[in-house]
Write an enzyme that holds these catalytic residues in place. Sequence first.
Site: not given
Ligand code: ADP
Ligand code: MG
Length: 390
Positions: A75, A132-136, A183, A235
């Site tokens: 990443s 909180g915008l669901s990057s995960s 999500d 949670y």
């Molecule tokens: P949210 O989903 O709200 O952003 P989460 O804690 O559920 O918060 O997810 C965030 C985690 O997802 C980050 O700490 C990382 O481990 C992972 N993540 C998401 N996007 C990336 C990315 N582009 N590169 C590396 N890790 C990522």
């Molecule tokens: Mg998440």
Amino acid sequence: MSDETQPASPAERAVAELTATWSVEPDGVWVAPGRVNLIGEHVDYNGGRCLPMALTRVTAAAVRVRDDDRVRVSSDDPDAKPFEGRIGQLGPGCADGWAAYVAGTLWALREAGIEVPGLDIAVASDVPLGAGLSSSASLESAVAVAAAELAGRADEPALRHLMVQAAIRAENEVVGANTGGMDQTVAMLAEDGAALLIDTKDFSTGPVHLGLAEAGLQLLVIDTRVRHALADGQYGKRRADCEQAAAILGLQYLADATLADVERLADPQLRARARHVVTEVERVDRFVELVRAGRIAECGPLLDASHASLRDDYEVSAVELDTVVAAATGAGALGARMTGGGFGGSAIALVPTDAVPVVSHAVVRACQDRGLTVPGTLAVTSGAAARRAS
Ligand code: ADP
Ligand code: MG
């Protein structure tokens, strides 16, 4: 590097990352959106309804098929270390940190019968991480659509649902985050230009056209840029409270309780948790009714009530969230609430378009005045589900 030479989009950055780290060119680039939840918070593990909206912000995955069984993942996030493994050895415990989201998704797809080959993967995102915008889920979903297509699967509704379940499994069983499925569902099934009503009992979905622009309204995301350390443990505790309340009431889903049922719960804490879930699902239904009647401008009080419920009954807010929500409504937002899991992260505000600058300024000022981290504001519009970008 100057701004002109900096690759701009997540897709371009993902390709640059793949080339720089693994020295290969991609077979393709796939993207999946972050999301903001309009209403229906902490109900997705209770069989309730929720109304998230996919964002135009995405995670991109640039992917190259390998001719062996290795998986290599990187990443461009500076905190994310590259990961390498064998495709057949992925699973719970195989990776920690960020790589677990990717390895977990590949593993769960294979568990579901999709023959994912060895892959080189690089990701980049413009969804803020942990806000909180669901990057995960956007990360899981970008990887899932890439891997499924490269495994030769045709994109069709059954595959989309299978990928949703795989991404949920990845997050629950490999990352170890006991989240519900909102999500992943919106990242995979959103329709461009609409929010997505999800019934988490059976994960059935339907689009809800908001008509924000027609109503002269803008949805504003306020990222507190704070995430309190207690978020993860709390949670799990909330989820356990809900399971206990449902068990006492003899229900499979707490969302099926009535307010009269809730009042029968003797323990005041369980009663408060259950009251949040039951009233929140009612607010979702009311919100959708109003929107479908072209009355989104009247939805503000539902956002305010959702926030109060999350703050007082569910106890997942934070001083930063309470501060920006109060400041936004005080400066002309029609309604505002925390969104996502809570304990920091983001809030949303429904704002008359011409009041956006005033509201944005007010939330920053309110935090500065209290010595809190200065929040970021983001005017958002709806985006499309996970897809191939190039
Ligand atoms: P949210 O989903 O709200 O952003 P989460 O804690 O559920 O918060 O997810 C965030 C985690 O997802 C980050 O700490 C990382 O481990 C992972 N993540 C998401 N996007 C990336 C990315 N582009 N590169 C590396 N890790 C990522
Ligand atoms: Mg998440």
